[in-house]
Design an enzyme around this catalytic site. Sequence first.
Site, mmCIF file in Angstrom:
data_model
loop_
_atom_site.group_PDB
_atom_site.id
_atom_site.type_symbol
_atom_site.label_atom_id
_atom_site.label_comp_id
_atom_site.label_asym_id
_atom_site.label_seq_id
_atom_site.Cartn_x
_atom_site.Cartn_y
_atom_site.Cartn_z
ATOM 1 N N HIS A 169 66.998 12.099 -4.242
ATOM 2 C CA HIS A 169 67.017 10.622 -4.283
ATOM 3 C C HIS A 169 65.835 10.180 -5.152
ATOM 4 O O HIS A 169 65.789 10.502 -6.336
ATOM 5 C CB HIS A 169 66.959 10.128 -2.834
ATOM 6 N N HIS A 200 74.954 11.813 -10.579
ATOM 7 C CA HIS A 200 74.763 10.739 -9.602
ATOM 8 C C HIS A 200 75.929 10.740 -8.638
ATOM 9 O O HIS A 200 77.063 11.004 -9.039
ATOM 10 C CB HIS A 200 74.657 9.373 -10.311
ATOM 11 N N ASP A 248 66.415 8.079 -13.421
ATOM 12 C CA ASP A 248 65.155 8.785 -13.190
ATOM 13 C C ASP A 248 64.782 9.734 -14.304
ATOM 14 O O ASP A 248 63.628 10.128 -14.418
ATOM 15 C CB ASP A 248 65.223 9.533 -11.858
HETATM 16 N N1 CMC Z 1 72.681 20.019 -12.386
HETATM 17 C C1 CMC Z 1 73.684 20.932 -12.391
HETATM 18 N N2 CMC Z 1 74.870 20.760 -11.775
HETATM 19 C C2 CMC Z 1 75.058 19.606 -11.115
HETATM 20 C C3 CMC Z 1 74.052 18.614 -11.072
HETATM 21 C C4 CMC Z 1 72.844 18.841 -11.747
HETATM 22 N N3 CMC Z 1 71.867 17.916 -11.720
HETATM 23 N N4 CMC Z 1 74.497 17.551 -10.336
HETATM 24 C C5 CMC Z 1 75.735 17.880 -9.941
HETATM 25 N N5 CMC Z 1 76.088 19.101 -10.390
HETATM 26 C C6 CMC Z 1 77.382 19.787 -10.252
HETATM 27 C C7 CMC Z 1 77.582 20.270 -8.826
HETATM 28 O O1 CMC Z 1 77.101 21.582 -8.665
HETATM 29 C C8 CMC Z 1 79.081 20.167 -8.704
HETATM 30 O O2 CMC Z 1 79.657 21.264 -9.412
HETATM 31 P P1 CMC Z 1 81.073 21.905 -8.911
HETATM 32 O O3 CMC Z 1 82.072 20.786 -8.997
HETATM 33 O O4 CMC Z 1 81.334 23.009 -9.882
HETATM 34 O O5 CMC Z 1 80.825 22.393 -7.508
HETATM 35 C C9 CMC Z 1 79.445 18.912 -9.511
HETATM 36 O O6 CMC Z 1 78.386 18.795 -10.484
HETATM 37 C C10 CMC Z 1 79.513 17.646 -8.673
HETATM 38 O O7 CMC Z 1 78.247 17.416 -8.075
HETATM 39 P P2 CMC Z 1 77.983 17.058 -6.553
HETATM 40 O O8 CMC Z 1 76.814 17.854 -6.042
HETATM 41 O O9 CMC Z 1 79.258 17.130 -5.765
HETATM 42 O O10 CMC Z 1 77.566 15.563 -6.681
HETATM 43 P P3 CMC Z 1 76.881 14.705 -5.554
HETATM 44 O O11 CMC Z 1 77.440 13.353 -5.707
HETATM 45 O O12 CMC Z 1 76.972 15.320 -4.215
HETATM 46 O O13 CMC Z 1 75.329 14.756 -5.968
HETATM 47 C C11 CMC Z 1 73.254 14.212 -6.932
HETATM 48 C C12 CMC Z 1 74.700 13.766 -6.717
HETATM 49 C C13 CMC Z 1 72.487 13.047 -7.574
HETATM 50 C C14 CMC Z 1 72.583 14.530 -5.587
HETATM 51 C C15 CMC Z 1 73.242 15.459 -7.858
HETATM 52 O O14 CMC Z 1 73.874 15.141 -9.079
HETATM 53 C C16 CMC Z 1 71.820 15.967 -8.113
HETATM 54 O O15 CMC Z 1 71.282 16.687 -7.267
HETATM 55 N N6 CMC Z 1 71.202 15.583 -9.269
HETATM 56 C C17 CMC Z 1 69.830 15.956 -9.552
HETATM 57 C C18 CMC Z 1 68.899 15.087 -8.769
HETATM 58 C C19 CMC Z 1 68.774 13.687 -9.327
HETATM 59 O O16 CMC Z 1 68.592 13.516 -10.528
HETATM 60 N N7 CMC Z 1 68.830 12.683 -8.422
HETATM 61 C C20 CMC Z 1 68.587 11.300 -8.798
HETATM 62 C C21 CMC Z 1 69.779 10.417 -8.601
HETATM 63 S S1 CMC Z 1 69.470 8.822 -9.375
HETATM 64 C C22 CMC Z 1 68.317 8.065 -8.342
HETATM 65 C C23 CMC Z 1 68.921 7.490 -7.129
HETATM 66 O O17 CMC Z 1 69.769 6.594 -7.250
HETATM 67 O O18 CMC Z 1 68.506 7.933 -6.033
#
Ligand code: CMC
Length: 424
Positions: A266, A307, A364
Site C-alpha cells: 500500500h 494496482h 508511487d
Molecule cells: N511485479 C510483478 N508481478 C506483478 C506485480 C508486480 N509489481 N503486481 C502484480 N503482478 C502479477 C501477479 O503476480 C499476478 O500474476 P499472475 O496473474 O500470473 O498470477 C498478476 O500480476 C495480477 O496481480 P495481483 O497480485 O492479482 O494483483 P493485486 O490486485 O492483488 O495486487 C498490488 C495489486 C498493488 C498489491 C500489486 O500489483 C503489487 O504488489 N504491486 C507492487 C506494490 C505497489 O507498487 N503498491 C502500490 C500500489 S499504488 C498505492 C496505493 O494506492 O496504495
Amino acid sequence: MADKKAQLIIEGAAPVELPVYSGTVGPDVIDVRSLGTSTGHFTFDPGFMSTASCESKITYIDGDQGILLHRGYPIEQLAEKSDYLETCYLLLNGELPTVEQKAKFVDTIKNHTIVHEQLKTFLNGFRRDAHPMAVMCGIVGALSAFYHDSLDINNAQHREISAHRLIAKMPTIAAMVYKYSMGQPLMYPRNDLNYAENFLHMMFNTPAEVKPISPVLAKAMDRIFILHADHEQNASTSTVRLAGSTGANPFACIAAGIAALWGPAHGGANEAVLTMLDEIGDVSNIEKFLAKAKDKNDPFKLMGFGHRVYKNFDPRAKVMKQTCDEVLGELGINDPQLELAMKLEEIALSDPYFAERNLYPNVDFYSGIILKAIGIPTSMFTVIFAMSRTVGWISHWKEMIASGQKIGRPRQLYTGPAKRDLTR
Ligand code: CMC
C-alpha cells in the site's frame, strides 16, 4: 432504492430475492445484508474482490478506464486547477469552496498548525533511528490525549474541529519526526507560507538558516498532496472506517489508518521503489530483476508497478510523471538512480509479461522519484503519503459517523477443528 432484484439459488432451498442498487456511476451492487438471517449463509470474499463495504459520495474510481473523481471532479483537473487545501475542503464538504469559504478554511487550518508543546517530550521517548512511520503512529494516536476537548464523535462540531486539527497538524508532526531523527532543532510552522511551502520550510530550514522555498518544489509537493488525498475504499481508509465504526475517537482511527498504510503493498510502496532501485543497482541488472519479478517462485515484485483497481493505467501516475519531469528539469538532477528508474520504466512497459497483466507504473513509482529529488529521505516517503491521505481518511470517517453505520463485523469460513473434548 432497489432498482432491480437478483435471485440466488442455493441447492435444496427456495430461491432468495436480493435487492440490487445502482450508484450514480459504476457497477450495481447486490444487497446481501439479509442473507445470513434469511438463509443461514454468508458470502465469502477475502480481500474484498467483489464486495462494496459501504455507500459513499466522496470518491469514484473506474479502474478499467483509469478514472479517478473526487466529488465528481477528475483528479487531473484538480491537480492542474486547484490546490491541496481547496481539494481538502471539497473532500470534506462535498463542494468546492467560494472565495470567502476558501479564505476562511485556509485561515482555520493555519490556526491549528502548532502542536501542543508537550508533544515534544513525547517525541523524546522514541529512539532517533526509529522508522518515522512508527513514530507517526504513536504521535497521532497520542493526539487524543492532548485534544480531548473535541472528542465527542456524536457532536458534528467536534468532528469538524478534529478534522481541521488533523489536516493542520500532520505536516508539523511529520517535520518534527524528521528533525528529531536528524537531531536538528524542531521548526515551528509559519502561517505566512502556504501549506506546501510551510511543510518544506519545517523540513529543510533551521533556526540558523531560513532559505526561501522554491515555488517549483512547493508546487510539486502540493501536487503530491493532491494526488494522494483520497482513493476510495483502499486498505487504510477501510481500516479507518472499521476502527471508526466502533465509536473510537478520530485520532485513534487515523493512527490505525497510518499503521495500515505502512505496508509495502500500500503506502510503503514509494519507499520500496527506492529500496528496489538500490537493490537493482545498475541498468545492466534490469533484465535479471525483471526475470525475478516474473518468477512465481520468487517473492520479488516490481515495486511501483500494478494496482488492485487500475488495470489500465493509474491517472495519478500520468500527472505525477509530468511533475517528475518538471522537478528533475528545475533541479537539473543527474542522478544515476533516477536514470535507472526511467530505464526500468521503459523496459518493463515494453515487456509482454507486464503488458498482458496490465501492470503499469502507479503513483508511487513517480512520487518516490520526485521526493528523492526534492531531498526527502526514503524513510519519510510513506509519512508524506499519510499526511496527504489524512483528509481522505477523515472525510470517510465523518461520512460514516454521519450515516450511522453499524459496527463493522465481518464473518468467516471456519476450517479449523470442530468441537472436540480435552480428555485428560
Ligand atoms: N511485479 C510483478 N508481478 C506483478 C506485480 C508486480 N509489481 N503486481 C502484480 N503482478 C502479477 C501477479 O503476480 C499476478 O500474476 P499472475 O496473474 O500470473 O498470477 C498478476 O500480476 C495480477 O496481480 P495481483 O497480485 O492479482 O494483483 P493485486 O490486485 O492483488 O495486487 C498490488 C495489486 C498493488 C498489491 C500489486 O500489483 C503489487 O504488489 N504491486 C507492487 C506494490 C505497489 O507498487 N503498491 C502500490 C500500489 S499504488 C498505492 C496505493 O494506492 O496504495
